[in-house]
Enzyme design. Structure first.
Site, PDB file in Angstrom:
ATOM      1  N   THR A  58      -4.555   6.544 -21.409  1.00 53.20           N
ATOM      2  CA  THR A  58      -4.353   5.204 -20.867  1.00 53.20           C
ATOM      3  C   THR A  58      -2.965   4.759 -21.303  1.00 53.20           C
ATOM      4  OG1 THR A  58      -5.432   4.264 -22.811  1.00 53.20           O
ATOM      5  CG2 THR A  58      -6.789   4.524 -20.833  1.00 53.20           C
ATOM      6  N   GLU A  61      -0.443   4.914  -0.371  1.00 55.31           N
ATOM      7  CA  GLU A  61      -1.193   6.154  -0.588  1.00 55.31           C
ATOM      8  C   GLU A  61      -0.270   7.352  -0.416  1.00 55.31           C
ATOM      9  OE1 GLU A  61      -4.675   6.108   1.908  1.00 55.31           O
ATOM     10  OE2 GLU A  61      -5.519   4.431   0.784  1.00 55.31           O
ATOM     11  N   ASP A  87      -7.253  14.036 -24.675  1.00 56.11           N
ATOM     12  CA  ASP A  87      -7.337  12.626 -24.295  1.00 56.11           C
ATOM     13  C   ASP A  87      -6.724  11.830 -25.447  1.00 56.11           C
ATOM     14  OD1 ASP A  87      -7.988  10.005 -23.783  1.00 56.11           O
ATOM     15  OD2 ASP A  87      -9.994  10.455 -23.036  1.00 56.11           O
ATOM     16  N   LYS A 141      -2.916   1.017 -24.802  1.00 56.89           N
ATOM     17  CA  LYS A 141      -3.374   0.922 -26.193  1.00 56.89           C
ATOM     18  C   LYS A 141      -2.138   0.958 -27.107  1.00 56.89           C
ATOM     19  CE  LYS A 141      -8.000   2.747 -25.209  1.00 56.89           C
ATOM     20  NZ  LYS A 141      -8.020   3.358 -23.883  1.00 56.89           N
ATOM     21  N   TYR A 174       0.861  -1.191   0.000  1.00 57.18           N
ATOM     22  CA  TYR A 174       0.000   0.000   0.000  1.00 57.18           C
ATOM     23  C   TYR A 174       0.889   1.230   0.000  1.00 57.18           C
ATOM     24  CZ  TYR A 174      -5.011  -0.472   0.218  1.00 57.18           C
ATOM     25  OH  TYR A 174      -6.312  -0.636  -0.129  1.00 57.18           O
ATOM     26  N   ARG A 178      -2.548  -2.199 -18.260  1.00 51.78           N
ATOM     27  CA  ARG A 178      -3.793  -1.428 -18.173  1.00 51.78           C
ATOM     28  C   ARG A 178      -3.660  -0.414 -17.046  1.00 51.78           C
ATOM     29  NH1 ARG A 178      -6.921  -4.099 -21.646  1.00 51.78           N
ATOM     30  NH2 ARG A 178      -8.539  -2.554 -21.380  1.00 51.78           N
TER      31      ARG A 178
HETATM   32  N1  DSN Z   1     -12.872   1.265 -24.427  1.00 46.05           N
HETATM   33  C1  DSN Z   1     -11.877   2.090 -25.060  1.00 46.05           C
HETATM   34  C2  DSN Z   1     -11.805   1.838 -26.524  1.00 46.05           C
HETATM   35  O1  DSN Z   1     -11.984   0.704 -26.911  1.00 46.05           O
HETATM   36  O2  DSN Z   1     -11.564   2.739 -27.297  1.00 46.05           O
HETATM   37  C3  DSN Z   1     -12.093   3.501 -24.749  1.00 46.05           C
HETATM   38  O3  DSN Z   1     -12.292   3.646 -23.383  1.00 46.05           O
END
Ligand code: DSN
Length: 422
Positions: free
Chosen positions: A228, A58, A202, A231, A56, A237
């Site tokens: 994120t 924080e 974003d 991707k 942990y 993730r």
């Molecule tokens: N779920 C993601 C996507 O597939 O683009 C976006 O949050």
């Protein structure tokens, strides 16, 4: 699952282990075209499964509410320094659990419930968390939405400006989940400045392309970059928020203690590794290959009579409008899945159909590029998609089975980390 691949898991929980093994086979044998997915490296997989899981922590490096942070602090500080270096930003927070919590932290930092916020409409290619009605961001805030032009499928920056000046939103989001074209961050910046809005890029979908120099960077144009990490960036993730120093305190306070408790340290470690990988020349080559593959795939689909939103792609993503093929997106996506080609059904701009049964499918090239497929393979990929969609229209299951076997045959020659070799 072979016991030697995950011996403890197989011994302790064979049922769960069998599900993981089946997923490994599925990922090995199929052509994964969901543009928000990828294959992480073996190093990222290892880092994400370490004893860092047990801590942990924080707070932030040097300012924690728990003791025993000697190593955790070094891990998080390394991830932060690498994010700053890779994206050319003054401040980075690597603790958001994923993209939606990261975006919610932005609202917490810069707006109050009921304030007006502006983003791209979900059916136009935006994201739920950009103020869309069914999301908390669209019910706790007053979301106003821009879209694309009916004819071109491109963002109309004059219309965005008109809406921003009429509504004076607290926050403007640019970026989304189904945008096949380059985002003009400078244009958004001048609109946000005129409207007095905080501008958030974003870049979840295109972060890896930005890191690899295959898409312009929003750094220097926007107040906050949200992304994120799993991707095109090819990490675990998770998510990051990056900003100028002037916003650092507001962002950090919003993430913790505003929204979250302890960060997921094993994920932070995986992010650090992914950022290190993304700084290597091989990643620059990968990012450019993702785009080259997408352009080649788009061209091959156009040759086969497919209607692509905006007429093609500048990045990793292609949005196909299947109206002219006489097959709804969901029917096509399910048929493609049976053919070993994994996509998601998706609305297209001005879609007359419902989101759960829309007119399009969304595809992309990050995963196949990570497995080593190149431009020369794209005509075959387009041909498989074409045969499967035609088979879906005719209900011809036999064709889908043939395509599935051909896909598996090709993919067997392109191994990926963590997958069984056939
Ligand atoms: N779920 C993601 C996507 O597939 O683009 C976006 O949050």
């Amino acid at each position: 699952m072979s016991a030697s691949r995950h011996p403890a898991l197989s011994a302790t929980d064979p049922e769960l282990a069998s599900f993981v093994a089946a997923e490994e086979v599925l990922q090995a044998e199929t052509l994964r075209l969901i543009p928000s997915e990828n294959y992480v490296s073996a190093a990222v997989l290892e880092a994400s499964g370490t004893v860092l899981q047990n801590k942990y922590s924080e707070g932030y490096p040097g300012r924690r509410y728990y003791e025993g942070q000697q190593n955790i602090d070094r891990v998080e500080a390394l991830a932060v320094e690498r994010a700053k270096g890779l994206f050319g930003v003054e401040h980075a927070n690597v603790q958001p659990y994923s993209g939606s919590p990261a975006n919610l932290a932005v609202y917490l930092a810069f707006a109050k419930p009921g304030d007006t916020v502006m983003g791209m409409a979900l059916p136009m290619g935006g994201h739920l968390t950009h103020g869309w009605g069914v999301s908390a961001t669209g019910s706790w805030f007053r979301g106003v939405q821009y879209g694309v032009q009916p004819g071109t499928g491109l963002i109309d920056y004059d219309a965005v400006r008109d809406l921003a000046l009429a509504e004076r939103p607290k926050i403007i989001f640019c970026g989304g989940t189904a945008l096949p074209r380059t985002i003009d961050f400078a244009a958004f910046a001048s609109i946000a400045e005129e409207a007095g809005s905080v501008l958030v890029a974003d870049v979840a979908h295109i972060a890896g392309l930005i890191a690899g120099g295959a898409h312009p960077s929003p750094a220097g144009h926007v107040d906050v970059i949200s992304t994120t990490t799993h991707k095109t960036l090819r990490g675990p993730r998770g998510a990051m928020l990056m900003c100028r120093e002037e916003h650092a305190k507001a962002i950090d306070k919003a993430v913790f203690p505003g929204l979250q408790g302890g960060p997921h340290n094993q994920t932070t470690a995986g992010i650090a590794v992914a950022l290190h990988e993304a700084a290597q020349p091989s990643f620059t080559a990968y990012a450019h290959q993702v785009v080259a593959n997408a352009k080649a795939l788009a061209a091959a689909l156009l040759e086969r009579g497919f209607d692509l939103v905006s007429g093609g792609t500048d990045n990793h993503l292609i949005l196909i409008d299947l109206t002219g093929k006489g097959v709804p997106g969901k029917t096509a996506a399910k048929a493609l899945d049976r053919a070993g080609i994994v996509v998601n059904y998706n609305t297209v701009p001005f879609d007359p159909r419902k989101p759960f049964d829309p007119s399009g499918v969304r595809i992309g090239t990050p995963s196949l590029t990570s497995r080593g497929l190149g431009v020369a393979h794209m005509p075959a990929v387009a041909e498989w998609i074409s045969r499967a969609v035609d088979a879906a229209a005719k209900g011809d299951e036999a064709v889908l089975a043939v395509v599935r076997a051909e896909v598996a045959d090709l993919m067997a020659a392109f191994p990926a980390p963590g997958l069984p070799l056939s």
